[in-house]
Design a protein around this motif. Structure first.
Motif, PDB file in Angstrom:
ATOM      1  N   ILE A 113     -33.607  17.647  -8.134  1.00 28.73           N
ATOM      2  CA  ILE A 113     -34.346  16.684  -8.945  1.00 28.73           C
ATOM      3  C   ILE A 113     -34.914  15.636  -7.991  1.00 28.73           C
ATOM      4  O   ILE A 113     -34.162  14.898  -7.357  1.00 28.73           O
ATOM      5  CB  ILE A 113     -33.455  16.031 -10.015  1.00 28.73           C
ATOM      6  N   VAL A 114     -36.232  15.607  -7.864  1.00 32.31           N
ATOM      7  CA  VAL A 114     -36.887  14.678  -6.944  1.00 32.31           C
ATOM      8  C   VAL A 114     -37.456  13.505  -7.731  1.00 32.31           C
ATOM      9  O   VAL A 114     -37.905  13.671  -8.873  1.00 32.31           O
ATOM     10  CB  VAL A 114     -37.998  15.395  -6.141  1.00 32.31           C
ATOM     11  N   ARG A 115     -37.416  12.338  -7.117  1.00 27.98           N
ATOM     12  CA  ARG A 115     -37.872  11.123  -7.790  1.00 27.98           C
ATOM     13  C   ARG A 115     -38.781  10.335  -6.852  1.00 27.98           C
ATOM     14  O   ARG A 115     -38.627  10.386  -5.627  1.00 27.98           O
ATOM     15  CB  ARG A 115     -36.647  10.277  -8.184  1.00 27.98           C
ATOM     16  N   VAL A 120     -36.748   5.106  -6.097  1.00 27.46           N
ATOM     17  CA  VAL A 120     -35.443   5.313  -5.465  1.00 27.46           C
ATOM     18  C   VAL A 120     -35.055   4.081  -4.645  1.00 27.46           C
ATOM     19  O   VAL A 120     -33.931   3.570  -4.747  1.00 27.46           O
ATOM     20  CB  VAL A 120     -35.467   6.567  -4.562  1.00 27.46           C
ATOM     21  N   ALA A 121     -35.989   3.609  -3.825  1.00 29.96           N
ATOM     22  CA  ALA A 121     -35.705   2.443  -2.981  1.00 29.96           C
ATOM     23  C   ALA A 121     -35.392   1.217  -3.826  1.00 29.96           C
ATOM     24  O   ALA A 121     -34.441   0.475  -3.543  1.00 29.96           O
ATOM     25  CB  ALA A 121     -36.902   2.173  -2.059  1.00 29.96           C
ATOM     26  N   ASN A 122     -36.184   1.001  -4.859  1.00 35.96           N
ATOM     27  CA  ASN A 122     -35.963  -0.146  -5.732  1.00 35.96           C
ATOM     28  C   ASN A 122     -34.584  -0.069  -6.388  1.00 35.96           C
ATOM     29  O   ASN A 122     -33.854  -1.064  -6.452  1.00 35.96           O
ATOM     30  CB  ASN A 122     -37.054  -0.194  -6.802  1.00 35.96           C
ATOM     31  N   SER A 123     -34.222   1.116  -6.847  1.00 35.86           N
ATOM     32  CA  SER A 123     -32.927   1.299  -7.487  1.00 35.86           C
ATOM     33  C   SER A 123     -31.786   1.067  -6.503  1.00 35.86           C
ATOM     34  O   SER A 123     -30.825   0.353  -6.796  1.00 35.86           O
ATOM     35  CB  SER A 123     -32.832   2.712  -8.076  1.00 35.86           C
ATOM     36  N   ALA A 146     -35.826   4.719   2.116  1.00 36.21           N
ATOM     37  CA  ALA A 146     -37.063   5.466   2.416  1.00 36.21           C
ATOM     38  C   ALA A 146     -36.766   6.612   3.384  1.00 36.21           C
ATOM     39  O   ALA A 146     -37.192   7.757   3.155  1.00 36.21           O
ATOM     40  CB  ALA A 146     -38.110   4.523   3.006  1.00 36.21           C
ATOM     41  N   ARG A 147     -36.047   6.344   4.448  1.00 32.67           N
ATOM     42  CA  ARG A 147     -35.724   7.398   5.421  1.00 32.67           C
ATOM     43  C   ARG A 147     -34.741   8.408   4.823  1.00 32.67           C
ATOM     44  O   ARG A 147     -34.833   9.607   5.106  1.00 32.67           O
ATOM     45  CB  ARG A 147     -35.140   6.767   6.687  1.00 32.67           C
ATOM     46  N   HIS A 148     -33.828   7.916   4.033  1.00 31.04           N
ATOM     47  CA  HIS A 148     -32.858   8.797   3.380  1.00 31.04           C
ATOM     48  C   HIS A 148     -33.594   9.800   2.481  1.00 31.04           C
ATOM     49  O   HIS A 148     -33.294  11.000   2.498  1.00 31.04           O
ATOM     50  CB  HIS A 148     -31.883   7.956   2.558  1.00 31.04           C
ATOM     51  N   TRP A 149     -34.556   9.308   1.709  1.00 28.79           N
ATOM     52  CA  TRP A 149     -35.364  10.174   0.834  1.00 28.79           C
ATOM     53  C   TRP A 149     -36.122  11.204   1.666  1.00 28.79           C
ATOM     54  O   TRP A 149     -36.135  12.388   1.339  1.00 28.79           O
ATOM     55  CB  TRP A 149     -36.340   9.312   0.034  1.00 28.79           C
ATOM     56  N   ARG A 150     -36.746  10.754   2.752  1.00 30.32           N
ATOM     57  CA  ARG A 150     -37.535  11.659   3.592  1.00 30.32           C
ATOM     58  C   ARG A 150     -36.661  12.750   4.211  1.00 30.32           C
ATOM     59  O   ARG A 150     -37.012  13.929   4.208  1.00 30.32           O
ATOM     60  CB  ARG A 150     -38.225  10.853   4.703  1.00 30.32           C
ATOM     61  N   HIS A 151     -35.496  12.387   4.730  1.00 33.55           N
ATOM     62  CA  HIS A 151     -34.588  13.367   5.336  1.00 33.55           C
ATOM     63  C   HIS A 151     -34.080  14.350   4.294  1.00 33.55           C
ATOM     64  O   HIS A 151     -33.962  15.556   4.557  1.00 33.55           O
ATOM     65  CB  HIS A 151     -33.408  12.657   6.006  1.00 33.55           C
ATOM     66  N   ARG A 240     -45.520  -0.792   0.882  1.00 35.94           N
ATOM     67  CA  ARG A 240     -46.259  -0.310   2.052  1.00 35.94           C
ATOM     68  C   ARG A 240     -45.323   0.416   3.027  1.00 35.94           C
ATOM     69  O   ARG A 240     -45.673   1.473   3.569  1.00 35.94           O
ATOM     70  CB  ARG A 240     -46.937  -1.491   2.746  1.00 35.94           C
ATOM     71  N   LEU A 241     -44.121  -0.104   3.227  1.00 36.01           N
ATOM     72  CA  LEU A 241     -43.173   0.502   4.170  1.00 36.01           C
ATOM     73  C   LEU A 241     -42.639   1.835   3.640  1.00 36.01           C
ATOM     74  O   LEU A 241     -42.471   2.790   4.400  1.00 36.01           O
ATOM     75  CB  LEU A 241     -42.016  -0.462   4.447  1.00 36.01           C
ATOM     76  N   VAL A 242     -42.361   1.898   2.339  1.00 35.10           N
ATOM     77  CA  VAL A 242     -41.901   3.164   1.756  1.00 35.10           C
ATOM     78  C   VAL A 242     -42.988   4.218   1.872  1.00 35.10           C
ATOM     79  O   VAL A 242     -42.733   5.364   2.262  1.00 35.10           O
ATOM     80  CB  VAL A 242     -41.485   2.980   0.280  1.00 35.10           C
ATOM     81  N   GLU A 243     -44.223   3.842   1.558  1.00 32.11           N
ATOM     82  CA  GLU A 243     -45.320   4.799   1.614  1.00 32.11           C
ATOM     83  C   GLU A 243     -45.622   5.223   3.052  1.00 32.11           C
ATOM     84  O   GLU A 243     -45.963   6.386   3.303  1.00 32.11           O
ATOM     85  CB  GLU A 243     -46.558   4.208   0.942  1.00 32.11           C
ATOM     86  N   ALA A 244     -45.481   4.312   4.012  1.00 32.19           N
ATOM     87  CA  ALA A 244     -45.694   4.665   5.410  1.00 32.19           C
ATOM     88  C   ALA A 244     -44.640   5.648   5.891  1.00 32.19           C
ATOM     89  O   ALA A 244     -44.906   6.511   6.728  1.00 32.19           O
ATOM     90  CB  ALA A 244     -45.662   3.401   6.278  1.00 32.19           C
ATOM     91  N   THR A 245     -43.431   5.553   5.339  1.00 31.37           N
ATOM     92  CA  THR A 245     -42.320   6.419   5.741  1.00 31.37           C
ATOM     93  C   THR A 245     -42.369   7.767   5.031  1.00 31.37           C
ATOM     94  O   THR A 245     -42.079   8.810   5.621  1.00 31.37           O
ATOM     95  CB  THR A 245     -40.974   5.732   5.437  1.00 31.37           C
ATOM     96  N   CYS A 246     -42.743   7.762   3.763  1.00 28.84           N
ATOM     97  CA  CYS A 246     -42.614   8.963   2.923  1.00 28.84           C
ATOM     98  C   CYS A 246     -43.937   9.548   2.450  1.00 28.84           C
ATOM     99  O   CYS A 246     -43.941  10.537   1.704  1.00 28.84           O
ATOM    100  CB  CYS A 246     -41.780   8.619   1.678  1.00 28.84           C
ATOM    101  N   GLY A 247     -45.056   8.951   2.863  1.00 24.93           N
ATOM    102  CA  GLY A 247     -46.352   9.267   2.273  1.00 24.93           C
ATOM    103  C   GLY A 247     -46.720  10.730   2.168  1.00 24.93           C
ATOM    104  O   GLY A 247     -47.146  11.205   1.106  1.00 24.93           O
ATOM    105  N   ALA A 248     -46.566  11.485   3.251  1.00 26.97           N
ATOM    106  CA  ALA A 248     -47.002  12.887   3.235  1.00 26.97           C
ATOM    107  C   ALA A 248     -46.253  13.694   2.182  1.00 26.97           C
ATOM    108  O   ALA A 248     -46.862  14.471   1.424  1.00 26.97           O
ATOM    109  CB  ALA A 248     -46.791  13.503   4.623  1.00 26.97           C
TER     110      ALA A 248
END
Length: 319
Positions: A113-115, A120-123, A146-151, A240-248
């Motif tokens: 389940i992806v969110r 996620v970061a806000n929560s 953000a990095r946790h989500w990306r990994h 901006r930081l979340v999107e820079a980390t996870c954008g792709a």
């Protein structure tokens, strides 16, 4: 939703002992009898299963960490009063033990389940850790979630390349009360979706006392604020930081970006602050475990997980 809609399926509370079971299985450390009982009864969320002390002790005497499947099915049976059509185990750390889970559970299926990572970061930044008063799940740094989500996404994408994974967007669960999403889950578990005309069953899934404040509305309808609240609660810098980390990866899941320029300077500065926050968090966390007297067990589990993660990284092809 899965418990309510999928006939005969039991969803475990987010119990940590499952992670320790699979770690023991992976590294050949047998846990049985009284030791197994102590492991399970020491989990702060096992109370949500509502299994009597007598039944739990009997289950532990019959099993060991050498056969996690039989143990988990027996625990679910003790809770439901009958053998379940399927069980669901939820714990994000299991993403780093998938090879072990595959070996231990012959008929395993995978549900991802992806969110939206901004949600996620806000929560995580606003959610306290029940076992650790004064801590939040985001470690106090916007880059941690953000990095946790990306990994995590990277790990699941790699796994899905060679294994059947059911992928569901969290935001899609608000459609038709989750029936479409749960239909795929029921099919994978070999059971049926309850008819909308069926009498709604008494909720089987219960929340442990330690999580009551976090999940007070768990049996209510889907709250749309869970999908859009981040827009008002995160700062523009955090977004901006979340999107820079996870954008792709965000765009591949249909999460539209709000910013499109590169935030290299912001990311560098945030990374420096993040490193300091992580050192501070690790120090406070160690002191917390020392005061509680469970430092050895906690550090042993973390060391085993780090060992497992490093093995995954060492097998990953270089860019």
């Amino acid at each position: 939703m899965i418990n309510d809609l999928c006939d005969g399926v039991y969803v475990f509370p987010e119990v940590k002992f499952t992670v320790e079971l699979f770690l023991a299985y992976k590294y050949g450390r047998e846990i049985t009898g009284a030791q197994l009982h102590d492991l399970i009864i020491g989990d702060p969320r096992i109370s949500a299963m509502g299994i009597s002390e007598e039944n739990l002790a009997a289950v532990c005497l019959r099993h060991s960490s050498n056969d996690p499947a039989a143990l988990l099915i027996d625990l679910a049976t003790a809770k439901m009063g009958r053998k379940p059509a399927g069980i669901v185990i939820k714990h994000e750390k299991l993403a780093y033990l998938l090879e072990t889970v595959e070996a231990a559970l012959p008929q395993v299926r995978y549900l991802h389940i992806v969110r939206d990572p901004r949600a996620v970061a806000n929560s995580m930044l606003n959610t306290p850790v029940p076992e650790k008063p004064g801590f939040n799940m985001g470690r106090g740094s916007i880059l941690y979630p953000a990095r946790h989500w990306r990994h995590y996404i990277k790990r699941l994408k790699d796994w899905a390349a060679s294994h059947p994974v059911i992928e569901i967007r969290y935001e899609d669960l608000q459609k038709d009360s989750g029936r479409s999403a749960c239909c795929d889950i029921a099919s994978a578990l070999g059971t049926r979706l309850r008819s909308s005309n069926d009498t709604k069953p008494q909720p089987i899934y219960q929340t442990a006392a330690i999580d009551q404040a976090l999940h007070a509305k768990i049996h209510d309808g889907f709250d749309e604020r869970r999908t859009s609240g981040w827009r008002d609660e995160l700062t523009s810098r955090h977004i901006r930081l979340v999107e820079a980390t996870c954008g792709a990866d965000m765009e591949s899941f249909g999460y539209r970006l709000m910013t499109h320029h590169k935030a290299r300077v912001s990311v560098v500065l945030a990374s420096l602050m993040h490193n300091g926050v992580m050192v501070h968090h690790a120090t406070r966390s160690l002191l917390h475990h020392l005061r509680r007297g469970d430092s050895l067990r906690a550090m042993r589990m973390q060391a085993a997980l780090l060992r497992s993660k490093s093995q995954l990284m060492s097998r990953r092809p270089s860019a």
